[in-house]
Design a protein around this motif. Structure first.
Motif, PDB file in Angstrom:
ATOM      1  N   GLY A  49      65.933   5.882  -0.511  1.00 32.76           N
ATOM      2  CA  GLY A  49      64.725   5.543  -0.876  1.00 32.76           C
ATOM      3  C   GLY A  49      64.054   4.385  -0.337  1.00 32.76           C
ATOM      4  O   GLY A  49      64.753   3.588   0.555  1.00 32.76           O
ATOM      5  N   ARG A  50      62.829   4.167  -0.353  1.00 27.04           N
ATOM      6  CA  ARG A  50      61.871   3.317   0.294  1.00 27.04           C
ATOM      7  C   ARG A  50      61.015   2.366  -1.023  1.00 27.04           C
ATOM      8  O   ARG A  50      60.396   3.184  -1.643  1.00 27.04           O
ATOM      9  N   ILE A  51      61.174   1.296  -1.092  1.00 26.86           N
ATOM     10  CA  ILE A  51      60.240   0.427  -1.872  1.00 26.86           C
ATOM     11  C   ILE A  51      59.248  -0.683  -0.881  1.00 26.86           C
ATOM     12  O   ILE A  51      60.140  -1.543  -0.138  1.00 26.86           O
ATOM     13  N   ILE A  52      57.991  -0.448  -0.879  1.00 21.20           N
ATOM     14  CA  ILE A  52      57.508  -1.226  -0.207  1.00 21.20           C
ATOM     15  C   ILE A  52      56.047  -1.769  -0.927  1.00 21.20           C
ATOM     16  O   ILE A  52      55.184  -0.968  -1.475  1.00 21.20           O
ATOM     17  N   GLY A  53      55.822  -3.044  -0.960  1.00 17.22           N
ATOM     18  CA  GLY A  53      54.815  -3.811  -1.723  1.00 17.22           C
ATOM     19  C   GLY A  53      54.103  -4.588  -0.650  1.00 17.22           C
ATOM     20  O   GLY A  53      54.286  -4.709   0.525  1.00 17.22           O
TER      21      GLY A  53
ATOM     22  N   THR B  55      60.786  -7.892  -5.340  1.00 14.06           N
ATOM     23  CA  THR B  55      61.177  -6.815  -4.520  1.00 14.06           C
ATOM     24  C   THR B  55      62.130  -7.284  -3.524  1.00 14.06           C
ATOM     25  O   THR B  55      63.024  -6.414  -3.277  1.00 14.06           O
ATOM     26  N   MET B  56      62.420  -8.582  -3.454  1.00 16.73           N
ATOM     27  CA  MET B  56      63.580  -8.917  -2.542  1.00 16.73           C
ATOM     28  C   MET B  56      64.899  -8.810  -3.388  1.00 16.73           C
ATOM     29  O   MET B  56      65.891  -8.296  -3.021  1.00 16.73           O
ATOM     30  N   SER B  57      64.596  -8.819  -4.881  1.00 17.58           N
ATOM     31  CA  SER B  57      65.758  -8.607  -5.730  1.00 17.58           C
ATOM     32  C   SER B  57      66.160  -7.328  -5.411  1.00 17.58           C
ATOM     33  O   SER B  57      67.451  -6.846  -5.495  1.00 17.58           O
TER      34      SER B  57
ATOM     35  N   VAL C 138      65.920  -2.290   8.291  1.00 23.45           N
ATOM     36  CA  VAL C 138      65.141  -3.369   7.725  1.00 23.45           C
ATOM     37  C   VAL C 138      64.874  -3.326   6.239  1.00 23.45           C
ATOM     38  O   VAL C 138      64.269  -2.469   5.668  1.00 23.45           O
ATOM     39  N   THR C 139      65.311  -4.391   5.458  1.00 30.38           N
ATOM     40  CA  THR C 139      65.019  -4.846   4.152  1.00 30.38           C
ATOM     41  C   THR C 139      65.311  -6.053   3.895  1.00 30.38           C
ATOM     42  O   THR C 139      65.600  -6.876   4.617  1.00 30.38           O
ATOM     43  N   ALA C 140      64.798  -6.434   2.667  1.00 25.28           N
ATOM     44  CA  ALA C 140      64.458  -7.740   2.076  1.00 25.28           C
ATOM     45  C   ALA C 140      63.921  -8.687   3.083  1.00 25.28           C
ATOM     46  O   ALA C 140      63.921  -9.725   3.112  1.00 25.28           O
ATOM     47  N   GLN C 141      62.581  -8.151   3.582  1.00 26.14           N
ATOM     48  CA  GLN C 141      61.781  -8.698   4.661  1.00 26.14           C
ATOM     49  C   GLN C 141      60.413  -8.953   4.079  1.00 26.14           C
ATOM     50  O   GLN C 141      59.949  -7.938   3.436  1.00 26.14           O
ATOM     51  N   VAL C 142      59.673  -9.916   4.373  1.00 32.48           N
ATOM     52  CA  VAL C 142      58.322 -10.091   4.338  1.00 32.48           C
ATOM     53  C   VAL C 142      57.683  -9.939   5.612  1.00 32.48           C
ATOM     54  O   VAL C 142      57.928 -10.967   6.272  1.00 32.48           O
ATOM     55  N   ILE C 143      57.136  -8.747   5.971  1.00 37.12           N
ATOM     56  CA  ILE C 143      56.517  -8.686   7.277  1.00 37.12           C
ATOM     57  C   ILE C 143      55.118  -8.957   7.515  1.00 37.12           C
ATOM     58  O   ILE C 143      54.277  -8.558   6.833  1.00 37.12           O
ATOM     59  N   LYS C 144      54.894 -10.096   8.209  1.00 43.83           N
ATOM     60  CA  LYS C 144      53.701 -10.494   8.273  1.00 43.83           C
ATOM     61  C   LYS C 144      52.916 -10.130   9.441  1.00 43.83           C
ATOM     62  O   LYS C 144      53.303 -10.207  10.416  1.00 43.83           O
TER      63      LYS C 144
END
Length: 271
Positions: free
Chosen positions: A168-172, A198-200, A263-269
């Motif tokens: 599964g994938r969650i992307i915000g 989202t990080m939680s 790649v998870t628990a990241q904020v991609i700037k």
């Protein structure tokens, strides 16, 4: 050629009648994903600080996006939905499952964006109207940008675990929330809260095969860019230019893909 291994997956994308949401739907559909789009038609702002295009984009439905996807052989459905209604998330998953099967990719893109402030100002530095922070600005912003994503993630997780799924994938989508967002203070606060949810999710749902990330887009032309914003973009960040919705959609597609599996628990700037 990279195989994203997305063929046959199902995505639920909010706020997908224009801009980044629409571009994401088109990009994922091109990789073989069946996309279920949500949108809400909004009244025009009727303010000279915003290009007329922006009002048109906000007021439109998702028929054009669905049509473009189907013309190229993709699968897409769209429904108008009010994410401020707490009953909406469950209903959206029910509808998406009826159309395509279980949702495996959740893209929390929709926003209840508005400009509010603590300062005694009637306009921001771009000439856009401001209003004071009050219960209405807070509730409107947080209902769409915080509560709705949280409930969508919760519903996604519940169904995922119940069916014994392992992928599964969650992307915000986020912005400058954690560092404060002058002239858009409720928006910034809401995005900060969505990042935390989202990080939680990334940490709690990782054992179930779900990754969860946030994308921080560059200044992106979704129709709202006026001359003053364009001047700012020319001096801001290492690339000094306005981004396109398609640029952001490519990063979202990567995070959904097999290549993004670690790649998870990241904020991609992005810039």
């Amino acid at each position: 050629m990279i195989d994203t291994r997305l063929t046959g997956k199902v995505a639920l994308i909010t706020g997908a009648n224009h801009g980044i949401g629409a571009a994401t739907a088109i990009a994922l559909a091109a990789e073989g994903v069946s996309v279920f789009l949500t949108y809400k038609r909004l009244p025009p702002l009727n303010d000279p600080a915003y290009p007329e295009t922006y009002d048109c984009n906000r007021a439109g439905d998702a028929d054009d996006v669905v049509g473009r996807i189907r013309e190229t052989g993709g699968r897409a459905e769209a429904v108008e939905a009010d994410l401020a209604d707490p009953e909406t998330p469950k209903a959206l998953f029910d509808q998406a499952e009826k159309a395509f099967g279980p949702v495996e990719i959740l893209v929390n893109n929709a926003s209840g964006w508005l400009s509010d402030t603590f300062a005694p100002s009637e306009h921001d530095s771009f000439g856009r109207p401001l209003r004071p922070v009050d219960a209405e600005t807070h509730d409107r912003q947080f209902a769409v940008d915080v509560r709705a994503p949280a409930l969508l993630i919760a519903e996604f997780a519940r169904r995922h675990v119940e069916r014994g799924a392992t992928w599964g994938r969650i992307i915000g989508l986020t912005s400058e929330g954690p560092h404060g967002f002058p002239s858009e203070v409720s928006y910034g606060a809401a995005k900060s809260a969505q990042e935390s949810y989202t990080m939680s999710a990334a940490h709690e749902l990782g054992p179930y095969g779900i990754t969860a990330n946030m994308v921080h887009p560059p200044i992106t032309d979704t129709g709202w860019i006026n001359e003053e914003v364009e001047k700012l973009a020319a001096t801001y960040g290492p690339l000094r230019s306005v981004g396109r919705p398609e640029d952001v959609a490519e990063v979202i597609t990567f995070l959904a893909s097999h290549q993004g599996r670690r790649v998870t628990a990241q904020v991609i700037k992005m810039y």
